[in-house]
Scaffold this motif. Sequence first.
Motif, PDB file in Angstrom:
ATOM      1  N   UNK A 142      26.927  22.153  52.270  1.00  0.00           N
ATOM      2  CA  UNK A 142      26.312  21.395  50.537  1.00  0.00           C
ATOM      3  C   UNK A 142      27.867  21.384  50.092  1.00  0.00           C
ATOM      4  N   UNK A 143      28.719  20.656  50.724  1.00  0.00           N
ATOM      5  CA  UNK A 143      30.198  20.858  49.906  1.00  0.00           C
ATOM      6  C   UNK A 143      30.351  19.451  48.869  1.00  0.00           C
ATOM      7  N   UNK A 144      29.670  18.736  49.994  1.00  0.00           N
ATOM      8  CA  UNK A 144      29.548  17.381  49.013  1.00  0.00           C
ATOM      9  C   UNK A 144      29.151  17.680  47.399  1.00  0.00           C
ATOM     10  N   UNK A 145      27.798  18.144  47.470  1.00  0.00           N
ATOM     11  CA  UNK A 145      26.990  18.672  46.622  1.00  0.00           C
ATOM     12  C   UNK A 145      27.281  19.315  45.493  1.00  0.00           C
ATOM     13  N   UNK A 146      28.750  20.164  46.882  1.00  0.00           N
ATOM     14  CA  UNK A 146      29.330  21.134  45.443  1.00  0.00           C
ATOM     15  C   UNK A 146      30.350  19.804  44.705  1.00  0.00           C
ATOM     16  N   UNK A 147      31.306  19.534  45.280  1.00  0.00           N
ATOM     17  CA  UNK A 147      32.323  17.983  44.684  1.00  0.00           C
ATOM     18  C   UNK A 147      31.614  17.618  43.643  1.00  0.00           C
ATOM     19  N   UNK A 148      30.236  16.701  44.040  1.00  0.00           N
ATOM     20  CA  UNK A 148      29.888  16.185  42.778  1.00  0.00           C
ATOM     21  C   UNK A 148      29.277  17.097  41.681  1.00  0.00           C
ATOM     22  N   UNK A 149      28.714  18.127  41.676  1.00  0.00           N
ATOM     23  CA  UNK A 149      28.521  19.038  40.640  1.00  0.00           C
ATOM     24  C   UNK A 149      29.586  19.484  40.009  1.00  0.00           C
ATOM     25  N   UNK A 150      31.008  19.756  40.558  1.00  0.00           N
ATOM     26  CA  UNK A 150      32.003  20.445  39.813  1.00  0.00           C
ATOM     27  C   UNK A 150      32.344  18.657  38.560  1.00  0.00           C
ATOM     28  N   UNK A 151      32.093  17.836  39.410  1.00  0.00           N
ATOM     29  CA  UNK A 151      32.773  15.957  38.703  1.00  0.00           C
ATOM     30  C   UNK A 151      31.744  16.136  37.568  1.00  0.00           C
ATOM     31  N   UNK A 152      30.655  16.350  37.722  1.00  0.00           N
ATOM     32  CA  UNK A 152      29.402  16.060  36.763  1.00  0.00           C
ATOM     33  C   UNK A 152      29.899  16.984  35.808  1.00  0.00           C
ATOM     34  N   UNK A 153      29.744  18.046  35.716  1.00  0.00           N
ATOM     35  CA  UNK A 153      30.232  18.913  34.683  1.00  0.00           C
ATOM     36  C   UNK A 153      31.674  19.038  33.725  1.00  0.00           C
ATOM     37  N   UNK A 154      32.919  18.833  34.973  1.00  0.00           N
ATOM     38  CA  UNK A 154      34.535  18.007  33.728  1.00  0.00           C
ATOM     39  C   UNK A 154      33.659  17.186  32.895  1.00  0.00           C
ATOM     40  N   UNK A 155      32.648  15.864  33.475  1.00  0.00           N
ATOM     41  CA  UNK A 155      32.823  14.549  32.730  1.00  0.00           C
ATOM     42  C   UNK A 155      31.605  15.117  31.431  1.00  0.00           C
ATOM     43  N   UNK A 156      30.303  16.067  31.822  1.00  0.00           N
ATOM     44  CA  UNK A 156      29.941  16.523  30.251  1.00  0.00           C
ATOM     45  C   UNK A 156      30.662  17.552  28.873  1.00  0.00           C
ATOM     46  N   UNK A 157      32.113  18.216  29.780  1.00  0.00           N
ATOM     47  CA  UNK A 157      32.351  18.873  28.541  1.00  0.00           C
ATOM     48  C   UNK A 157      33.740  17.953  29.230  1.00  0.00           C
ATOM     49  N   UNK A 158      34.769  16.990  29.323  1.00  0.00           N
ATOM     50  CA  UNK A 158      35.662  16.295  29.220  1.00  0.00           C
ATOM     51  C   UNK A 158      36.278  15.779  26.872  1.00  0.00           C
ATOM     52  N   UNK A 159      35.213  16.304  26.450  1.00  0.00           N
ATOM     53  CA  UNK A 159      35.418  15.903  24.935  1.00  0.00           C
ATOM     54  C   UNK A 159      35.586  17.047  24.878  1.00  0.00           C
ATOM     55  N   UNK A 160      35.398  18.656  25.077  1.00  0.00           N
ATOM     56  CA  UNK A 160      35.441  19.671  24.813  1.00  0.00           C
ATOM     57  C   UNK A 160      36.999  20.433  25.108  1.00  0.00           C
ATOM     58  N   UNK A 161      38.016  19.724  25.896  1.00  0.00           N
ATOM     59  CA  UNK A 161      39.198  20.446  26.384  1.00  0.00           C
ATOM     60  C   UNK A 161      39.551  20.194  24.335  1.00  0.00           C
ATOM     61  N   UNK A 162      40.841  21.203  24.237  1.00  0.00           N
ATOM     62  CA  UNK A 162      41.497  21.150  23.016  1.00  0.00           C
ATOM     63  C   UNK A 162      42.686  21.207  23.404  1.00  0.00           C
ATOM     64  N   UNK A 163      43.837  20.195  22.765  1.00  0.00           N
ATOM     65  CA  UNK A 163      45.428  20.245  23.347  1.00  0.00           C
ATOM     66  C   UNK A 163      45.926  20.983  23.040  1.00  0.00           C
ATOM     67  N   UNK A 164      45.472  22.216  21.759  1.00  0.00           N
ATOM     68  CA  UNK A 164      45.748  22.929  20.373  1.00  0.00           C
ATOM     69  C   UNK A 164      45.983  24.554  21.117  1.00  0.00           C
TER      70      UNK A 164
END
Length: 139
Positions: free
Chosen positions: A66-88
Amino acid sequence: MSKETPKRQYVDNDAFFKAMQERIRLVKEAEEQGLPKPKITDFLGECIFKIATNFAHLRSFNRYPFKEDMILDGVENCLKVIDNFDENKTQNPFSYFTQITYFAFLRRIAKEKKQVYIRSKLLTSNPYDFHTLQEHRSE
């Protein structure tokens, strides 16, 4: 003479960080003006997808069907928290999104293992197995 070749990077961390800084700036401007958050750029999406895809090729994750599902889960989770990245806090978005992808992969593996367990329990504990059903149909 052995000439060392530099390790090929699939995501340029410096360019990724600059794109994240630009994203943070655009999100702040949109919030101040009361507008919806802007869409992520193709470059950011490509970087996140490359991180998830290449991470799935690691030996510890390569054998799962189920590697494709893992990849899609990873992308989805990253997109959910993309705005939580703190450059400081960090200037390394590559490691930030790799960690998110890693934990998304672990959650997917746990879900799949749970589903396999449930299926096997249902098959072994079902009083109406295939042979019993066949006997009832022939009567």
